[in-house]
Design a protein around this motif. Sequence first.
Motif, PDB file in Angstrom:
ATOM      1  N   ILE A 121     -11.422 -10.469 -23.467  1.00 36.25           N
ATOM      2  CA  ILE A 121     -10.155 -10.145 -23.264  1.00 36.25           C
ATOM      3  C   ILE A 121      -9.218 -11.631 -22.997  1.00 36.25           C
ATOM      4  O   ILE A 121      -7.984 -11.449 -23.123  1.00 36.25           O
ATOM      5  N   ARG A 122     -10.122 -12.638 -22.841  1.00 36.85           N
ATOM      6  CA  ARG A 122      -9.315 -13.787 -22.571  1.00 36.85           C
ATOM      7  C   ARG A 122      -8.331 -14.367 -23.470  1.00 36.85           C
ATOM      8  O   ARG A 122      -7.252 -14.575 -23.035  1.00 36.85           O
ATOM      9  N   LYS A 123      -8.694 -14.214 -24.802  1.00 37.61           N
ATOM     10  CA  LYS A 123      -7.752 -14.690 -25.623  1.00 37.61           C
ATOM     11  C   LYS A 123      -6.468 -14.031 -26.294  1.00 37.61           C
ATOM     12  O   LYS A 123      -5.547 -14.230 -26.616  1.00 37.61           O
ATOM     13  N   HIS A 124      -6.392 -12.783 -25.494  1.00 40.76           N
ATOM     14  CA  HIS A 124      -5.498 -11.747 -25.748  1.00 40.76           C
ATOM     15  C   HIS A 124      -4.613 -11.590 -24.500  1.00 40.76           C
ATOM     16  O   HIS A 124      -3.494 -11.112 -24.669  1.00 40.76           O
ATOM     17  N   LEU A 125      -5.183 -11.831 -23.285  1.00 37.99           N
ATOM     18  CA  LEU A 125      -4.471 -11.575 -21.876  1.00 37.99           C
ATOM     19  C   LEU A 125      -3.201 -12.277 -21.970  1.00 37.99           C
ATOM     20  O   LEU A 125      -2.073 -11.655 -21.542  1.00 37.99           O
ATOM     21  N   TYR A 126      -3.079 -13.888 -22.109  1.00 36.76           N
ATOM     22  CA  TYR A 126      -1.776 -14.216 -21.987  1.00 36.76           C
ATOM     23  C   TYR A 126      -1.037 -14.341 -23.159  1.00 36.76           C
ATOM     24  O   TYR A 126       0.021 -15.189 -23.415  1.00 36.76           O
ATOM     25  N   ARG A 127      -1.433 -13.655 -24.356  1.00 38.29           N
ATOM     26  CA  ARG A 127      -0.502 -13.718 -25.557  1.00 38.29           C
ATOM     27  C   ARG A 127       0.982 -13.416 -25.368  1.00 38.29           C
ATOM     28  O   ARG A 127       1.745 -14.344 -25.850  1.00 38.29           O
ATOM     29  N   PRO A 128       1.322 -12.570 -24.434  1.00 34.42           N
ATOM     30  CA  PRO A 128       2.882 -12.292 -24.074  1.00 34.42           C
ATOM     31  C   PRO A 128       3.361 -13.246 -23.315  1.00 34.42           C
ATOM     32  O   PRO A 128       4.743 -13.140 -23.109  1.00 34.42           O
ATOM     33  N   PHE A 129       2.565 -14.093 -22.465  1.00 34.03           N
ATOM     34  CA  PHE A 129       3.050 -14.921 -21.239  1.00 34.03           C
ATOM     35  C   PHE A 129       2.278 -16.148 -21.427  1.00 34.03           C
ATOM     36  O   PHE A 129       1.521 -16.455 -20.478  1.00 34.03           O
ATOM     37  N   PRO A 130       2.546 -17.007 -22.297  1.00 35.71           N
ATOM     38  CA  PRO A 130       1.710 -18.338 -22.783  1.00 35.71           C
ATOM     39  C   PRO A 130       1.762 -19.364 -21.575  1.00 35.71           C
ATOM     40  O   PRO A 130       0.766 -20.128 -21.424  1.00 35.71           O
ATOM     41  N   GLY A 135       0.261   9.024   1.557  1.00 36.11           N
ATOM     42  CA  GLY A 135      -0.801   8.056   1.621  1.00 36.11           C
ATOM     43  C   GLY A 135      -1.559   7.788   0.376  1.00 36.11           C
ATOM     44  O   GLY A 135      -2.358   7.140   0.150  1.00 36.11           O
ATOM     45  N   ASN A 136      -0.854   8.675  -0.589  1.00 34.72           N
ATOM     46  CA  ASN A 136      -1.565   8.570  -1.952  1.00 34.72           C
ATOM     47  C   ASN A 136      -1.258   6.977  -2.534  1.00 34.72           C
ATOM     48  O   ASN A 136      -0.172   6.530  -2.160  1.00 34.72           O
ATOM     49  N   ALA A 137      -2.138   6.848  -3.678  1.00 38.22           N
ATOM     50  CA  ALA A 137      -1.984   5.450  -4.264  1.00 38.22           C
ATOM     51  C   ALA A 137      -0.853   5.593  -5.061  1.00 38.22           C
ATOM     52  O   ALA A 137      -0.536   6.657  -5.671  1.00 38.22           O
ATOM     53  N   ASP A 138      -0.079   4.360  -5.297  1.00 33.93           N
ATOM     54  CA  ASP A 138       1.195   4.514  -6.166  1.00 33.93           C
ATOM     55  C   ASP A 138       0.575   3.726  -7.376  1.00 33.93           C
ATOM     56  O   ASP A 138       0.087   2.668  -7.429  1.00 33.93           O
ATOM     57  N   VAL A 139       0.436   4.868  -8.636  1.00 31.66           N
ATOM     58  CA  VAL A 139      -0.283   4.306  -9.816  1.00 31.66           C
ATOM     59  C   VAL A 139       1.072   4.209 -11.230  1.00 31.66           C
ATOM     60  O   VAL A 139       1.562   5.109 -11.193  1.00 31.66           O
ATOM     61  N   HIS A 140       0.754   2.995 -11.738  1.00 31.23           N
ATOM     62  CA  HIS A 140       1.679   2.922 -12.947  1.00 31.23           C
ATOM     63  C   HIS A 140       0.722   2.167 -14.122  1.00 31.23           C
ATOM     64  O   HIS A 140      -0.167   1.597 -14.067  1.00 31.23           O
ATOM     65  N   TYR A 141       1.331   2.907 -15.318  1.00 34.12           N
ATOM     66  CA  TYR A 141       0.484   2.492 -16.582  1.00 34.12           C
ATOM     67  C   TYR A 141       1.255   1.672 -17.417  1.00 34.12           C
ATOM     68  O   TYR A 141       2.410   2.106 -17.501  1.00 34.12           O
ATOM     69  N   TYR A 142       0.734   0.606 -18.051  1.00 38.50           N
ATOM     70  CA  TYR A 142       1.633  -0.360 -19.139  1.00 38.50           C
ATOM     71  C   TYR A 142       0.863  -0.387 -20.296  1.00 38.50           C
ATOM     72  O   TYR A 142      -0.496  -0.393 -19.976  1.00 38.50           O
ATOM     73  N   GLU A 143       1.339  -0.638 -21.422  1.00 35.99           N
ATOM     74  CA  GLU A 143       0.674  -0.958 -22.620  1.00 35.99           C
ATOM     75  C   GLU A 143       1.301  -1.907 -23.633  1.00 35.99           C
ATOM     76  O   GLU A 143       2.473  -2.107 -23.046  1.00 35.99           O
ATOM     77  N   ASP A 144       0.904  -2.312 -24.549  1.00 36.77           N
ATOM     78  CA  ASP A 144       1.084  -3.463 -25.296  1.00 36.77           C
ATOM     79  C   ASP A 144       1.441  -4.715 -24.800  1.00 36.77           C
ATOM     80  O   ASP A 144       1.219  -4.717 -23.413  1.00 36.77           O
ATOM     81  N   ASP A 145       1.904  -5.761 -25.370  1.00 36.65           N
ATOM     82  CA  ASP A 145       2.085  -7.114 -24.785  1.00 36.65           C
ATOM     83  C   ASP A 145       3.194  -6.928 -23.941  1.00 36.65           C
ATOM     84  O   ASP A 145       3.423  -7.815 -23.009  1.00 36.65           O
ATOM     85  N   ASP A 146       4.453  -6.180 -24.236  1.00 39.39           N
ATOM     86  CA  ASP A 146       5.378  -6.255 -23.424  1.00 39.39           C
ATOM     87  C   ASP A 146       4.940  -5.654 -21.777  1.00 39.39           C
ATOM     88  O   ASP A 146       5.299  -6.177 -20.894  1.00 39.39           O
ATOM     89  N   SER A 198      -7.569  -2.006 -25.975  1.00 40.34           N
ATOM     90  CA  SER A 198      -7.989  -0.682 -26.719  1.00 40.34           C
ATOM     91  C   SER A 198      -7.752  -0.907 -28.110  1.00 40.34           C
ATOM     92  O   SER A 198      -8.200  -2.024 -28.575  1.00 40.34           O
ATOM     93  N   GLU A 199      -7.850   0.211 -28.788  1.00 40.55           N
ATOM     94  CA  GLU A 199      -8.244  -0.064 -30.339  1.00 40.55           C
ATOM     95  C   GLU A 199      -7.247  -1.314 -30.951  1.00 40.55           C
ATOM     96  O   GLU A 199      -6.067  -0.979 -30.698  1.00 40.55           O
ATOM     97  N   GLY A 200      -7.768  -2.055 -31.630  1.00 47.48           N
ATOM     98  CA  GLY A 200      -6.707  -2.948 -32.370  1.00 47.48           C
ATOM     99  C   GLY A 200      -6.420  -4.169 -31.568  1.00 47.48           C
ATOM    100  O   GLY A 200      -5.476  -4.823 -31.710  1.00 47.48           O
ATOM    101  N   ASP A 201      -7.383  -4.315 -30.686  1.00 46.93           N
ATOM    102  CA  ASP A 201      -7.183  -5.459 -29.430  1.00 46.93           C
ATOM    103  C   ASP A 201      -5.866  -5.270 -28.811  1.00 46.93           C
ATOM    104  O   ASP A 201      -5.307  -6.396 -28.494  1.00 46.93           O
TER     105      ASP A 201
END
Length: 248
Positions: free
Chosen positions: A151-160, A111-122, A218-221
């Motif tokens: 965050i808007r200008k950074h969000l879709y950077r990897p998926f324009p 019943g626990n939540a399934d949690v996944h962590y991601y970072e960077d553009d990929d 995070s640091e460095g946008d």
Amino acid sequence: MNTAEILKTFGLEPRETRIYLALLASGPASIRDIADRASINRGTTHELLKRMQQKGIVSLFPKGKRRHFSAEPPSRLKELALKHQDQVTEAMELLEEKVIPQLAHLQPASGNADVHYYEDDDGIELVLKDILSTVSEQQERSYCVYSAKAIRKHLYRPFPNYTRQRVKLGINVKVIAIGEGGEEAELADRKWIDEESSENAGSYIAIYPPKVALISLSEGDLPTAVVIQSPTIAKTHQVIFDTLWNSL
């Protein structure tokens, strides 16, 4: 996408492409000559030629006592592509019908939540693709987001082309924009919260039951994300979003 990249998509590895192009340019040639032209050692060239024979893009060409090979016409590459396409289609059907259900049974019931962590553009690109994939499989193709100005200008950077893909899939989105800005888009409804403190709000929260994605800078946008798969958590966020949406 260049020729080598296109052929790789259809199962031709880069060294095989080099050999094929060398044979097209030279005509029938011995293994030694092919290896020299393609800059690949003779042993590897011989093994690759055998594989290419099986794929039907090179053939033996009798010339005296030495073995020569010749390239099949470029039109044969279309047959290779169609065969590869059929194999992928069959594999996708098996993946959907058998493999995924079988693998799902390996996960412990919890019943626990399934949690996944991601970072960077990929990582963010994977999250954005997961939103589209998850929502496109639902009967009501829609989801909700909180989108902060920072965050808007950074969000879709990897998926324009994210928005274009969303519209192509017929997915609707409701957006509560925190801070001014945010462009209008097809199949999107948008409302604003004009807060003076919005400059410090650098996050994006997507609610797409049974999941919630929280993306922040995070640091460095550099963006980082946490995806929580939990019907109860997603439902709670949906209720909060709907209540706020109706009050704006």
